[in-house]
Design a protein around this motif. Structure first.
Motif, mmCIF file in Angstrom:
data_model
loop_
_atom_site.group_PDB
_atom_site.id
_atom_site.type_symbol
_atom_site.label_atom_id
_atom_site.label_comp_id
_atom_site.label_asym_id
_atom_site.label_seq_id
_atom_site.Cartn_x
_atom_site.Cartn_y
_atom_site.Cartn_z
ATOM 1 N N PRO A 1 0.858 -1.396 0.206
ATOM 2 C CA PRO A 1 0.155 0.050 -0.162
ATOM 3 C C PRO A 1 0.525 1.355 0.221
ATOM 4 O O PRO A 1 0.334 2.252 -0.707
ATOM 5 N N GLU A 2 1.799 0.946 0.495
ATOM 6 C CA GLU A 2 2.706 2.430 0.757
ATOM 7 C C GLU A 2 3.601 2.648 -0.248
ATOM 8 O O GLU A 2 3.597 3.890 -1.384
ATOM 9 N N LEU A 3 3.352 1.775 -1.156
ATOM 10 C CA LEU A 3 4.531 1.435 -2.390
ATOM 11 C C LEU A 3 3.306 2.129 -3.687
ATOM 12 O O LEU A 3 4.177 2.670 -4.818
ATOM 13 N N LEU A 4 1.935 2.640 -3.737
ATOM 14 C CA LEU A 4 1.028 2.354 -4.378
ATOM 15 C C LEU A 4 1.177 3.738 -4.044
ATOM 16 O O LEU A 4 0.619 5.077 -5.148
ATOM 17 N N ARG A 5 0.983 4.393 -3.320
ATOM 18 C CA ARG A 5 1.982 5.815 -2.725
ATOM 19 C C ARG A 5 2.679 6.389 -3.619
ATOM 20 O O ARG A 5 2.439 7.922 -3.915
ATOM 21 N N PHE A 6 3.447 5.789 -3.987
ATOM 22 C CA PHE A 6 4.399 6.448 -4.870
ATOM 23 C C PHE A 6 4.015 5.835 -6.517
ATOM 24 O O PHE A 6 4.517 7.098 -6.963
ATOM 25 N N GLY A 7 3.997 5.119 -6.164
ATOM 26 C CA GLY A 7 2.954 5.040 -7.793
ATOM 27 C C GLY A 7 1.939 6.358 -8.007
ATOM 28 O O GLY A 7 1.727 6.982 -9.350
ATOM 29 N N ILE A 8 1.140 7.066 -6.931
ATOM 30 C CA ILE A 8 -0.366 8.056 -7.255
ATOM 31 C C ILE A 8 0.559 8.671 -7.488
ATOM 32 O O ILE A 8 0.687 10.344 -8.269
ATOM 33 N N LEU B 1 -2.297 12.688 -13.825
ATOM 34 C CA LEU B 1 -4.015 12.593 -13.876
ATOM 35 C C LEU B 1 -3.901 13.039 -12.768
ATOM 36 O O LEU B 1 -3.586 12.762 -11.127
ATOM 37 N N PRO B 2 -4.841 14.553 -13.338
ATOM 38 C CA PRO B 2 -4.468 14.907 -11.544
ATOM 39 C C PRO B 2 -5.377 14.942 -10.134
ATOM 40 O O PRO B 2 -5.443 14.954 -9.188
ATOM 41 N N ASN B 3 -6.119 13.656 -10.986
ATOM 42 C CA ASN B 3 -7.383 13.381 -9.577
ATOM 43 C C ASN B 3 -6.938 12.050 -9.291
ATOM 44 O O ASN B 3 -7.272 11.815 -8.106
ATOM 45 N N PRO C 1 -9.557 3.746 -2.885
ATOM 46 C CA PRO C 1 -9.940 2.304 -3.388
ATOM 47 C C PRO C 1 -9.002 2.379 -4.409
ATOM 48 O O PRO C 1 -9.050 0.790 -4.644
ATOM 49 N N VAL C 2 -7.991 2.403 -4.914
ATOM 50 C CA VAL C 2 -7.419 1.917 -6.017
ATOM 51 C C VAL C 2 -6.128 0.283 -4.825
ATOM 52 O O VAL C 2 -6.286 -0.807 -5.180
ATOM 53 N N ARG C 3 -5.831 1.197 -3.363
ATOM 54 C CA ARG C 3 -5.586 0.267 -2.565
ATOM 55 C C ARG C 3 -6.419 -1.010 -2.279
ATOM 56 O O ARG C 3 -6.006 -1.975 -1.985
ATOM 57 N N THR C 4 -7.606 -0.028 -1.578
ATOM 58 C CA THR C 4 -8.461 -1.475 -1.384
ATOM 59 C C THR C 4 -9.150 -2.476 -2.718
ATOM 60 O O THR C 4 -8.420 -4.165 -2.253
ATOM 61 N N VAL C 5 -8.656 -2.133 -3.807
ATOM 62 C CA VAL C 5 -8.603 -2.879 -5.199
ATOM 63 C C VAL C 5 -7.178 -4.326 -5.703
ATOM 64 O O VAL C 5 -7.528 -4.885 -4.957
ATOM 65 N N VAL C 6 -6.178 -3.725 -4.973
ATOM 66 C CA VAL C 6 -5.309 -3.943 -5.118
ATOM 67 C C VAL C 6 -4.744 -5.223 -3.519
ATOM 68 O O VAL C 6 -4.952 -6.549 -4.164
ATOM 69 N N PHE C 7 -5.238 -4.598 -3.052
ATOM 70 C CA PHE C 7 -6.159 -6.358 -1.596
ATOM 71 C C PHE C 7 -6.196 -7.111 -1.846
ATOM 72 O O PHE C 7 -5.770 -7.814 -2.067
ATOM 73 N N GLY C 8 -7.273 -6.582 -2.368
ATOM 74 C CA GLY C 8 -8.110 -7.838 -2.474
ATOM 75 C C GLY C 8 -7.706 -8.199 -4.255
ATOM 76 O O GLY C 8 -8.123 -9.514 -3.751
ATOM 77 N N LEU C 9 -7.383 -7.921 -4.946
ATOM 78 C CA LEU C 9 -6.492 -8.409 -6.378
ATOM 79 C C LEU C 9 -5.442 -9.225 -5.805
ATOM 80 O O LEU C 9 -5.143 -10.595 -6.130
ATOM 81 N N LEU C 10 -4.349 -8.611 -5.237
ATOM 82 C CA LEU C 10 -3.719 -9.659 -4.198
ATOM 83 C C LEU C 10 -4.133 -10.907 -3.636
ATOM 84 O O LEU C 10 -3.250 -11.851 -3.897
ATOM 85 N N ILE C 11 -4.695 -11.464 -2.693
ATOM 86 C CA ILE C 11 -5.410 -12.361 -2.056
ATOM 87 C C ILE C 11 -5.531 -12.600 -3.305
ATOM 88 O O ILE C 11 -5.479 -14.485 -2.896
ATOM 89 N N VAL C 12 -6.940 -13.055 -4.479
ATOM 90 C CA VAL C 12 -6.843 -13.650 -4.835
ATOM 91 C C VAL C 12 -6.142 -13.938 -6.118
ATOM 92 O O VAL C 12 -6.388 -14.870 -6.634
ATOM 93 N N GLY C 13 -4.937 -12.986 -6.404
ATOM 94 C CA GLY C 13 -4.191 -13.471 -7.384
ATOM 95 C C GLY C 13 -3.575 -14.753 -7.048
ATOM 96 O O GLY C 13 -3.287 -15.414 -7.390
ATOM 97 N N PHE C 14 -2.649 -14.901 -6.042
ATOM 98 C CA PHE C 14 -1.702 -15.449 -4.818
ATOM 99 C C PHE C 14 -2.566 -16.424 -5.157
ATOM 100 O O PHE C 14 -2.116 -17.609 -5.148
ATOM 101 N N LEU C 15 -3.791 -16.571 -4.981
ATOM 102 C CA LEU C 15 -4.828 -17.484 -4.481
ATOM 103 C C LEU C 15 -5.018 -18.619 -6.105
ATOM 104 O O LEU C 15 -4.691 -19.664 -5.421
ATOM 105 N N ILE C 16 -4.983 -17.919 -7.124
ATOM 106 C CA ILE C 16 -5.740 -18.652 -7.899
ATOM 107 C C ILE C 16 -4.029 -18.809 -8.576
ATOM 108 O O ILE C 16 -3.613 -20.240 -9.279
#
Ligand SMILES: Nc1ncnc2c1ncn2[C@@H]1O[C@H](COP(=O)(O)OP(=O)(O)OP(=O)(O)O)[C@@H](O)[C@H]1O
Ligand SMILES: Nc1ncnc2c1ncn2[C@@H]1O[C@H](COP(=O)(O)OP(=O)(O)OP(=O)(O)O)[C@@H](O)[C@H]1O
Ligand SMILES: [Mg+2]
Ligand SMILES: [Mg+2]
Lengths: 290, 269, 293, 347, 363
Positions: D285-292, D299-301, D308-323
Motif C-alpha cells: 500500500p505504501e508503494l502504491l503511494r509512490f505510484g500515485i 492524472l490530477p485526480n 479505492p485503488v488500495r482496496t482493489v489491489v488488496f483484494g486482487l493480491l489475495i485473489v491473484g495469489f490464491l489462484i
C-alpha cells in the motif's frame, strides 16, 4: 505415559464390548483376546464392526458396554492419546497419513507420545529438546527406515507416494509408536500379489524381531490364513467363530457369512460355464453347496 | 475402426501438473459387450487411464497430451465429463466416492442425472435393491455411515441407475469381504451378460478379474506390457507368479514361505 | 402507551429486520449448499445490488419495477462472472483458500464501487410508500413490513424447491464431491454457475431492500457479517436454518437493543453465537460432518 | 550403514539452514538489518518498525492457521489485548517494558486459550466465525471496561524506556523491535523441528487420526491458540509502544483480515511465508503511494483514487495469489532458488 | 526564501472523503489568497498532503513521509485517533502545531495537547450551544440523545447531560446505536415512547438520520431533530429531499450562500468558486487562515517557527476578524473556538437558514 521397563508384547482382552450408533448396533457384546507376541486376525463381512472394534480399542469410539484390558489393566475410559502412550499403535483402513509432511516427519510423529520436549524447550530448541530429536532420528533411521526399506523416500512428501508405499509408511509410523500392540486395519487392501507378499513379510518380521502383539483386520484370506496364529470372526457385531486359521476356515457359518467358495477358479468356472441365470439364482446355488 | 470396438484408446500420454508424465503411449480397446480387465502394480497408471477416458483428469490437474480416445466411434476428448456420462460411459471411481452427506436413496437420485436427454425410461431403484438388499435396509441413512462394502455396492448401484453402455470400474473389490467379492463379480458378470453392458475393469485381485474378463491387459509404468485373452494370460508364468501368487508349476505358495529376495519380471528387462 | 404494546412493537420490528437477515443469509446458504464456499463477499454483493438499483433508478431514471429486476439480474451476472473467473479455478482447493478468495473479492468490489460512485452515502429513490402500517394497535414500519413479506415469499419458494426438486440433490451432490458428481452425469459447472447466479442475485435483491431503508454506502457490506452470524447459528447448508436463524437473531437484537441499549446488540448476538456453536457445532439445522477413521 | 547421499550427521541434516548459500544469504540479510537504521530516513524506519510488528503477529497467526489449520479472524483482537495490557502496566505499574511485553503476550495467550476452547468442538470455517465473535466481544470489553481501558478514549502511553533512555524515535524502537521479532521468528522455526510442531501439522492434516496417534487435541489446539496469541500479544505490545495510543478502534476487524491475507500471500504453513507476507502486505500500500505520486502529473485526480485503488489491489493480491500462486511468495522464492541453484556460490 | 509548508494527512477517500475533499479545496484556496498577496514575509505557502483513507496508520505513514521530505511546521490531521497518536511525536519534535478534522472534547486540553488546536468548538461545546438554544426556546424541554457507539459518538454524552441539567433541561432517554445500524425501527419506537421535544444526534454524518426522521414523521412525532457540525452540510441533506426539512444543528461557520454584508471572505470564496462549497471546505479554509496568522505573528515577532512559538502566536489571537467566515470576532485562548450558530434546513430552498444568532459558550 509408559513407565520405564514396560516394554514388550502386551496382552489385549476385549470383554462384552457393545457399541451402537443411534439405533444401529455395530458391536454386540464382543469378547476375544490377543495373546502377547501373536498375530490375531479379525475378519468378517463388510459392516460387521471390525473397524469399529479397532476404534473402540484405540479409544476413538466410546463403547456403551464392556471393557478393553491391556495387560490386565482396564483402559476402557482412557483417552486415545493416553493409550498411545501405553503402546497402542495402529494403521488405518483409509490411509491417514499427514499429507503436509514428509515421510520422515510422519514417522517421527508416531513417537509423539513417548517424547518429553515441552513448549518452551521446543521454542528454544536447545539442550534436551535437541538431544531428544537426534536420538529419535537415529533410532528411526536404524530400526525402521532400514527395516522397511524406505530409505529412498524418507524426504518425500507422502502425498506423492504410490498407494503401496503409503501403506508402508503407515506401518513405519505405527512402529515408531513403540507398539506393544499393533492394530493393522486392512494392511494389504488394494495391493497386488507382489506387494502383499512384501507386506506379509514385514508383518511377520515385526512379530518375530520386535515381538509385538499384532491384531489385524484383513479381507485377503490367503494372507490371513497363512500368517495369523489366531482368527476371530465377527458378523453383525458378534463373534461367530474363533480359533486356529484352519479351524475357522472349515467352519460352515464362516464360509456362508464371509468366505464364500473362496476359490476364484471355481468362480471362474461357474461364471464362464453358465450362460444364463440371474444372480439370485447363483446365490441359491452357493447356499446349496454350503 | 471395427464396429464392435466400443472404446479405443490409442497411444495416449498423460501428464500431471504439467510435469509428471504417468502414461507413455498406452493403447487398449474394449469390444462391445465385453469385459476387459486392466491389471498392473500400484502406481502403474491404471486409475489415470480410466480418468483419461472419462475426462476427469482435469480435476486433478492432469491432461492428455498425446494420442486419441474414441468411444463408440467418436473422439471424446472435447466432451465434458457429464456429457460423456450422458452418452453412456459411466466411471465408478477408485475409493467409492459416494456422496457421504446424502442418503443412499439420494445417491441413486443423483445418478439419474446421467439419463438426462437420453429419452430412456428411468431405472427403478428396485433393480439396485434387488441386487443389493443391504442397501434397501439403509436407504434413508446417510451414505457416509455405510461400511466400506456397502459403499462399494452403492457405487455400483449408481452405475446401474445410469444405464450405461460402458462402465469403467476401478478396483471394485477393494476392501470387500471374499463372499462379497464373489457376489459383486457375479453381479458384474450378470450385468454384462443380461444387460449387455461393456466394462473396463481395473483390479488388484487378479484371480477374480480373470474370472469375469474376456480379455486382459497388463500395464507397467504407463505402458501395456502384455495382453491377450484371459485364457492365455492365466497360463503365463509371470502372470501366475506376480498376480496369482503361484510359484512355478506347484500350487499357490504360502505367505509364510516368502523369500527375502525377488525375481525380476520378464517384461521389465 | 402500555409496556406490552411496546414489547409487541419491538418484537414486530425485530421480526422484520430478522427477515432481512434471513434473506441475506439465504444468499450464503445457496452458495454454500452447492459449492461449500462461504462467500464472505455476500455483504459486498448486497451493497452492489443497492448501487445497481441506484444507477438504474436514479441514474437512468427507470421506474422501480424495472430497476429492481435489473439490479437483481446485475447481481446475478456478477455472480456468474465471479464464479467463472475466480471460483472455478479454485476447484479442489481448501475451503479456507476459497473463503479468502471471497474476502478478496469483497475488497475488490468495495474499491470498484468507491471508484465509480465515490464514498458518500446516498439515499435510494423511494418506492415503497410512506403510510405506516398498524397491526392492531402496534406500529410497524412500512419498509420493514415489505421486507418481511418479500423475504418470507422468497424463502418459502426455496424451501419448496429443495423439497420437491431433483436439482436440490444435484446441488448437494456437487458440494460433497465434484468428481463423483461429474461421474453421475451432473453438470457440475452448471450447478456452480446456477448457485452463484441465484445466490448473488438474492444478495443484490436484499441490497435493494436494505438500501431503501437505510440508504447505501460502500461500507454497508458489514451487514453481511450479521447475516453470517445467522447462517452459522442456523446451519450453513440449511434454508430453514437461515429463516429461523434470521428471525431469532433479529428478535434478540431488537430486544437487546431496546432493553439493554444499542451497544449490547452485537455482543449479545455474538455471545449467543458462541454458546450456540458450543452446543451445536454445525448450527441448529446444519449437517454434521462425517468423521470416521 | 548408509550409502551415497548420506549426511555426515543427523545434526547437520536437521539444521535450519542446511546449505552454504543459505547461510551466506542469511548473514547478508542480518547485516543489512543492522545497517538499515543508519541509512533509512524516518519514513522508512517507521515502515521498518511496522513491518517488524506485523511480521511478529503474522508469524503467530501462521502457527495457528497455517500450521495447525485453525482459521482465526481474531488476531487483531489478541494484539489489542497485548496492547492494552502493556499500556495499562506502563501507565499504572511503570514496570520495565520488556517485562510488559512478555506479560502482554501472556495475557493475550490466556485470552487466546479461552477463545480457543470452541475449537475443540467447532471446526473449519465455523471456527473462523467463532473467532470473529470473540473479537467483537473483546471489542465490547475494551469499550466498556472503563477502569482499565479508559473506554472509547483509550490509553495514551508514555514512551518505553530502556535503561533510563526513553525510546521515542523510530530508530531506537527499531533496535528493540527487530531483535524481538527475530527471536520470535526463530522460536517459531524451532518449534517445527520438534514434536510440538509436528503435532500442530498433524492436527491440521487430520485431527482425528492425530488423536489416535497420541496427540492430545485439547492440549495442542489450545497450545497453538496460546502461542499464536502470545505472538499477537507481544506484537500488540510493540504496537502500543510504537503508536503510544491504544483505543478500541486501534485494532479493527480488517486488521485481522490483513494478517490472514498476509500469510496467504506469503505462503501458509511456512515460516518464510509469514515473514514475506507481512512485509509485502505492509509495504505494497505504501508503494502504491509512490505510484500515485508519479501519476499525479498525468492524472490530477490520482490522489483521490489512492484508497479505492488500495482496496482493489488488496483484494486482487489475495485473489491473484490464491489462484495463480496458492503457495504464496515463499513458493516463488523456493522456485527461484531452485532456478538459480547455488548461484552465486557455486561450489 | 523557502516555502512554508503545511503538511496534511487528508482523507480524500474512505468513509470521510466528502470532508477531506472539501478541506483540501478550502485550504488550497486560502493558500492561494495568501500567496497572491505576497505570502508571509515573502515566503510562499504550500500544501503538501496525501490521502489517508481515514485510517490512523495511513495518516501516521503520511505524516512520516511528508515530514521526512519537507521541513514542516504546520500540520493538518484527519481524525481524533490520529491526533492522539501523533501527539507524542509532535511534542517530541516540538517543531510544529497541528489542527485537524477532529473536534474531540479530549483534544481541547492545552496541557495534554500543547501543540494542537481546532478551528471551531469541540463536540461538547457544540452540544452546549444547542442546549443554550433549546433552553431559550423551550425552557425545561425534554431531550433525547442519540449517539453512535463509537469514540466520535460517545464523545459529548457526559458533558451534554451535565450541561442540560444545569440549564434545567431534561434528558429523558439516551439511545446508543451500533456504528453500522441501518434499520432503526426499534430505536424509533423508543423515541416515540420518550416523546421528547428535541432529539440531538451526534456521531453520524448522515445515515441513519433520514430513516429516523421519516419514520418519526410517519408516526406523527413532534420532536425537533438536531445535529452537530459533521452532519450539517446542506448538500448532503439536499439528496435526502423532503424528509430533511426542519433538521437543525450547530455550525461554527457561515454557509457558502450566506450573503451577509460584513463577510468579505465569503465574497472572495464565491468569486474563486462559483459553485456551492461544503462546510468542510469552510473548515479547511479557516484552518489555513489560522495557520497563516500564527506563522505570520511568529515571524513578525522575529521568532523561530517552532511548536511553542506558533502555539503562543495562535493563542495571542484575540477579537480576530475572520472576514466573515465566523460571524463574530474570535479569540483562541486555548485549543478551541467555542462559537457557533443554529441553522435549520429548509427543504424547498435546499439551504440551511439561520435559526439563532451567533452563540458563544466561552467562559
Ligand atoms: N460413526 C458412525 N456412525 C454411524 N454408523 C457407523 C459409524 N461408524 C460405523 N458405523 C456403522 O457400523 C457398522 C460397522 O462399521 P465398520 O466400519 O466397523 O465395519 P467393518 O467391519 O470395518 O466393515 P469393512 O470391512 O467394510 O470395513 C456399519 O454398518 C457402519 O455403517
Ligand atoms: N493428481 C495427481 N497428481 C500427480 N501425480 C499423480 C496424481 N494422481 C496420480 N499420480 C501419479 O501417477 C501415477 C499413477 O497413478 P494411478 O493412480 O493412475 O495408479 P494406479 O495404477 O491406479 O495405482 P493403484 O493401484 O495404487 O490405484 C502414480 O505414480 C501417482 O503418484
Ligand atoms: Mg473397516
Ligand atoms: Mg488406482
Amino acid at each position: 505415559m509408559t513407565a520405564p521397563g514396560e516394554t514388550g508384547a502386551a496382552r489385549l482382552e476385549v470383554e462384552g464390548l457393545s457399541l451402537s450408533f443411534g439405533g444401529l448396533k455395530a458391536l454386540r457384546g464382543v469378547s476375544f483376546s490377543a495373546e502377547p507376541g501373536s498375530i490375531t486376525a479379525l475378519i468378517g463381512p463388510n459392516g460387521a464392526g471390525k473397524t469399529s472394534m479397532f476404534n473402540c480399542i484405540s479409544g476413538f469410539y466410546k463403547p456403551q458396554q464392556g471393557s478393553v484390558r491391556f495387560d490386565g489393566r482396564d483402559v476402557t475410559r482412557m483417552h486415545p492419546p493416553e493409550r498411545a502412550g501405553l503402546g497402542f499403535a495402529r494403521t488405518f483402513q483409509n490411509i491417514a497419513l499427514f499429507r503436509g509432511m514428509t515421510v520422515l516427519d510422519n514417522i517421527k510423529l508416531g513417537r509423539h507420545a513417548h517424547m518429553k520436549t515441552g513448549l518452551l524447550q521446543a521454542l528454544a530448541y536447545w539442550g534436551s529438546a535437541q538431544r531428544e530429536e537426534m536420538e529419535l532420528r537415529a533410532e528411526i533411521e536404524r530400526r525402521i527406515i532400514d527395516f522397511l526399506e524406505i530409505d529412498h523416500i524418507r524426504n518425500m512428501p507422502v502425498a506423492s507416494l504410490s498407494y503401496g508405499l503409503q501403506k508402508r509408511v503407515e506401518l513405519a509410523r505405527a512402529l515408531a509408536m513403540r507398539p506393544r500392540i499393533l492394530l493393522l486395519d486392512e494392511p494389504v487392501a488394494g495391493m497386488n500379489r507382489e506387494e502383499t507378499e512384501d507386506m506379509a513379510r514385514f508383518i511377520l518380521d515385526v512379530k518375530e524381531e520386535w515381538g509385538t502383539t499384532i491384531l489385524m483386520v484383513e479381507h485377503d484370506m490367503g494372507m490371513v490364513m497363512d500368517i495369523s496364529d489366531h482368527v476371530v470372526v465377527l458378523n453383525f457385531g458378534e463373534v461367530i467363530a474363533s480359533g486356529l486359521p484352519h479351524e475357522v476356515q472349515a467352519d460352515p457359518h464362516v464360509t456362508e457369512a464371509y468366505l464364500g467358495s473362496g476359490d476364484p477358479a471355481a468362480l471362474m468356472a461357474r461364471l464362464k460355464g453358465e450362460a444364463g441365470g440371474k444372480a439370485s439364482a447363483e446365490r441359491e446355488t452357493r447356499e446349496d453347496v454350503a | 475402426m471395427a464396429a464392435d470396438i466400443l472404446l479405443d484408446i490409442n497411444n495416449i500420454e498423460v501428464v500431471y501438473n504439467k510435469t509428471v508424465q504417468v502414461l507413455r503411449g498406452l493403447s487398449l480397446s474394449v469390444g462391445r459387450g465385453k469385459i476387459v480387465t486392466l491389471l498392473g502394480s500400484n502406481g502403474a497408471g491404471k486409475s489415470t487411464t480410466l480418468k483419461a477416458v472419462s475426462n476427469l483428469l482435469a480435476l486433478e490437474n492432469g491432461a492428455v497430451t498425446a494420442g486419441a480416445i474414441r468411444f463408440d466411434g467418436d473422439d471424446i476428448s472435447r466432451l465434458t465429463p457429464h456429457a460423456l456420462v450422458r452418452r453412456g460411459l459411466f466411471h465408478v471411481m477408485e475409493g467409492r466416492r459416494i456422496f457421504e452427506d446424502l442418503t443412499v436413496e439420494e445417491n441413486l437420485t443423483a445418478a439419474t442425472f446421467a439419463l438426462s436427454g437420453r429419452g430412456l425410461k428411468p431405472t427403478p431403484f428396485d433393480l439396485v435393491y434387488q441386487y443389493f438388499p443391504r442397501l434397501y435396509e439403509r436407504r434413508n441413512g446417510r451414505a457416509g455411515y455405510l461400511s466400506g462394502g456397502e459403499q462399494q455396492m452403492l457405487a455400483i448401484g449408481r452405475a446401474l441407475i445410469a444405464q450405461p453402455s460402458l462402465i469403467l470400474l476401478d478396483e471394485p473389490s477393494l476392501g470387500l469381504s471374499p463372499v462379497l467379492v464373489e457376489e459383486i463379480f457375479t453381479i458384474i458378470a450378470s450385468i454384462n451378460r443380461d444387460l449387455g453392458v461393456s466394462m473396463l475393469l481395473v483390479e488388484q485381485n487378479a484371480a477374480v478379474a480373470f474370472a469375469v474378463a474376456h480379455y486382459g491387459y497388463i500395464m507397467e509404468t504407463g505402458k501395456i506390457v502384455l495382453d491377450g485373452p484371459t485364457e492365455r494370460l492365466v497360463k503365463d508364468d509371470d502372470v501366475r507368479e506376480f498376480y496369482l501368487g503361484a510359484s512355478g508349476s506347484e500350487g499357490t505358495k504360502s505367505y509364510r514361505d516368502i523369500k527375502h529376495y525377488k525375481r525380476r519380471k520378464r517384461w521389465l528387462s | 402507551m402500555s409496556d406490552l404494546l411496546f414489547f409487541i412493537e419491538v418484537t414486530l420490528a425485530g421480526l422484520g429486520s430478522g427477515a432481512l437477515l434471513s434473506l441475506t443469509a439465504l444468499a450464503f446458504v445457496l452458495i454454500y449448499k452447492a459449492t461449500r464456499v462461504i462467500n464472505l463477499a455476500v455483504g459486498e454483493l448486497l451493497m452492489l445490488g443497492g448501487y445497481l438499483f441506484f444507477a438504474f433508478a436514479a441514474g437512468l431514471g427507470l421506474p422501480a419495477w424495472a430497476a429492481i429486476p435489473l439490479a437483481i439480474a446485475g447481481g446475478g451476472l456478477v455472480g456468474a462472472v465471479v464464479e467463472r473467473g475466480l471460483i472455478r479455478p479454485m476447484l479442489g482447493e481448501s475451503p479456507i483458500a476459497v473463503f479468502m478468495v471471497t474476502i478478496g473479492l469483497g475488497s475488490i468490489l468495495v474499491g470498484l464501487v468507491e471508484l465509480v460512485w465515490g464514498t458518500d452515502p446516498r439515499a435510494l429513490p423511494a418506492f415503497m410508500g410512506n403510510a405506516p402500517i398498524f397491526i392492531g394497535e402496534a406500529y410497524v414500519s412500512r419498509k420493514i413490513a415489505i421486507a418481511f413479506a418479500v423475504a418470507a415469499v422468497v424463502i418459502a419458494v426455496f424451501l419448496a424447491l429443495f423439497r420437491f426438486w431433483r436439482g436440490g440433490v444435484a446441488l448437494r451432490a456437487t458440494a460433497t464431491d465434484q468428481a463423483a458428481a461429474y461421474s453421475c452425469g451432473i453438470n457440475v459447472p452448471g450447478v456452480f454457475s446456477l448457485a452463484w447466479v441465484i445466490g448473488c442475485g438474492t444478495a443484490a435483491g436484499a441490497g435493494v431492500l436494505l438500501g431503501s431503508i437505510g440508504g447505501i454506502s460502500p461500507s454497508m457490506g458489514v451487514f453481511g457479517l450479521s447475516a453470517l452470524v445467522v447462517v452459522i447459528v442456523g446451519g450453513l447448508d440449511s434454508v430453514a436454518g437461515a429463516l429461523v436463524g434470521g428471525l431469532v437473531i433479529g428478535l434478540i437484537e431488537a430486544w437487546a437493543g431496546t432493553y439493554l441499549g444499542g451497544e449490547y446488540k452485537l455482543v449479545t448476538t455474538f455471545g449467543l453465537l458462541l454458546v450456540a456453536l458450543m452446543i451445536r457445532p454445525y448450527g441448529l439445522f446444519g449437517t454434521t460432518e462425517i468423521e470416521r477413521l | 550403514m548408509q550409502i551415497g547421499t548420506a549426511k555426515h550427521s543427523y545434526q547437520a541434516d536437521e539444521a535450519l539452514l542446511t546449505t552454504r548459500p543459505q547461510r551466506v544469504w542469511m548473514a547478508l540479510f542480518a547485516l543489512s538489518l543492522c545497517i538499515a537504521p543508519f541509512v533509512l530516513d524516518n519514513y522508512w524506519l517507521y515502515l521498518a518498525c511496522l513491518v517488524a510488528i506485523n511480521v511478529a503477529s503474522a508469524t503467530g497467526l501462521n502457527i495457528l492457521t497455517g500450521y495447525t489449520g485453525l482459521v482465526s479472524l481474531g488476531q487483531a483482537a489478541f494484539m489489542a489485548v497485548g496492547a492494552y495490557t502493556v499500556g495499562w502496566m506502563q501507565l499504572n505499574l511503570g514496570t520495565p517494558f520488556l517485562l510488559n511485553l512478555v506479560v502482554g503476550g501472556l495475557v493475550a495467550a490466556a485470552v487466546g486459550i479461552l477463545v480457543g476452547i470452541p475449537s475443540l468442538r467447532v471446526k473449519g470455517l465455523y471456527l473462523a466465525i467463532a473467532t470473529i465473535a470473540a473479537s467483537f466481544i473483546l471489542h465490547f470489553i475494551f469499550v466498556n471496561w472503563q477502569s482499565v481501558t479508559n473506554g472509547n478514549s483509550g490509553l495514551t502511553l508514555t514512551p518505553a524506556s530502556f535503561f533510563g533512555t526513553p525510546l521515542t524515535e523510530y530508530q531506537q524502537l527499531y533496535f528493540v523491535f527487530v531483535p524481538i521479532t527475530a527471536l520470535m521468528v526463530l522460536g517459531a522455526a524451532n518449534l517445527f523441528r520438534t514434536r510440538v510442531g509436528r503435532a500442530f501439522i498433524a492436527i491440521r492434516d487430520r485431527d482425528i487420526s492425530a488423536e489416535v496417534l497420541g496427540i492430545s487435541l485439547l492440549r495442542y489446539k489450545l497450545t497453538s491458540f496460546a502461542i499464536s496469541s502470545f505472538y499477537a500479544g507481544v506484537s500488540g505490545g510493540m504496537w502500543a509502544y510504537f503508536f503510544r495510543v491504544v483505543t478500541p478502534e486501534s485494532f479493527p476487524f480488517v486488521y485481522s483480515i490483513f494478517f490472514l491475507a498476509a500469510i496467504i500471500v506469503g505462503g501458509m504453513g511456512t515460516i518464510l511465508g509469514g515473514i514475506l507476507g507481512a512485509v509485502f502486505m505492509t509495504l505494497v500500500p505504501e508503494l502504491l503511494r509512490f505510484g500515485i505520486d508519479w501519476l499525479t502529473p498525468v492524472l490530477p485526480n490520482a490522489a483521490a483514487m489512492l484508497s479505492p485503488v488500495r482496496t482493489v489491489v488488496f483484494g486482487l493480491l489475495i485473489v491473484g495469489f490464491l489462484i495463480f500462486e496458492p503457495k504464496g511468495l515463499a513458493e516463488i522464492v523456493q522456485r527461484s532458488r531452485r532456478y538459480f541453484h547455488l548461484w552465486p556460490f557455486k561450489k | 526564501a523557502d516555502d512554508i509548508v503545511i503538511g496534511g494527512s487528508i482523507p480524500l477517500t474512505g468513509v470521510f472523503a466528502f470532508a477531506g475533499v472539501g478541506i483540501e479545496a478550502g485550504m488550497q484556496d486560502y493558500i492561494k489568497i495568501v500567496n497572491e498577496a505576497g505570502g508571509i514575509q515573502g515566503r510562499k505557502l504550500r500544501l503538501a498532503y496525501e490521502d489517508t483513507g481515514y485510517k490512523v496508520d495511513a495518516s501516521v505513514a503520511v505524516f512520516n513521509k511528508l515530514t521526512s521530505q519537507d521541513e514542516i511546521h504546520l500540520y493538518y490531521g484527519d481524525s481524533t485517533g490520529f491526533a492522539k497518536t501523533i501527539n507524542g511525536e509532535i511534542d517530541r519534535r516540538g517543531s510544529m502545531i497541528m489542527a485537524g478534522a477532529s473536534f474531540a472534547t479530549e483534544l481541547n486540553d492545552p496541557k495534554t495537547f500543547p501543540h494542537q488546536f481546532m478551528a471551531g468548538p469541540d463536540y461538547s461545546e457544540m452540544t452546549g450551544i444547542l442546549l443554550e438554544y433549546i433552553a431559550k426556546e423551550k425552557p425545561g424541554a425534554r431531550i433525547v440523545l442519540v449517539n453512535s457507539d463509537t469514540e466520535f459518538g460517545r464523545d459529548p454524552i457526559a458533558a451534554t447531560k451535565a450541561r442540560a441539567s444545569e440549564l434545567g433541561l431534561e434528558v429523558v432517554e439516551e439511545i446508543i446505536t451500533p456504528p453500522t445500524a441501518v434499520d432503526v425501527s426499534t430505536e424509533v419506537l423508543k423515541l416515540r415512547r420518550a416523546r421528547p421535544d428535541y432529539t440531538i444526534f451526534h456521531g453520524y454524518v448522515l445515515a441513519p438520520l433520514p430513516e429516523f426522521m421519516s419514520q418519526a414523521k410517519q408516526l406523527g412525532l413532534e420532536t425537533k431533530f438536531m445535529g452537530t457540525f459533521w452532519s450539517m452540510d446542506s448538500s448532503i441533506w439536499a439528496k435526502v429531499g423532503e424528509a430533511a426539512d426542519g433538521f437543525m444543528g450547530v455550525m461554527p461557520y457561515r454557509y457558502y450562500y450566506d450573503e451577509a454584508d460584513n463577510a468579505p471572505m465569503m465574497d472572495r470564496i464565491r468569486e474563486m468558486r462559483p459553485e456551492y462549497q461544503s462546510t468542510p471546505y469552510m473548515q479547511g479554509f479557516l484552518t489555513a487562515m489560522l495557520f497563516t496568522e500564527a506563522a505570520k505573528r511568529t515571524l513578525e515577532a522575529g521568532k523561530e517557527l517552532n511548536g511553542a512559538n506558533l502555539k503562543a502566536a495562535l493563542n495571542s489571537i484575540e477579537n480576530f476578524d475572520t472576514g466573515g467566515i465566523i460571524g463574530v470576532p474570535i479569540s483562541i485562548p486555548g485549543n478551541s473556538i467555542p462559537v457557533g450558530r443554529i441553522y435549520r434546513y429548509d427543504a424547498s430552498a435546499q439551504q440551511m437558514k439561520p435559526a439563532s444568532d451567533w452563540i458563544s459558550v466561552q467562559e
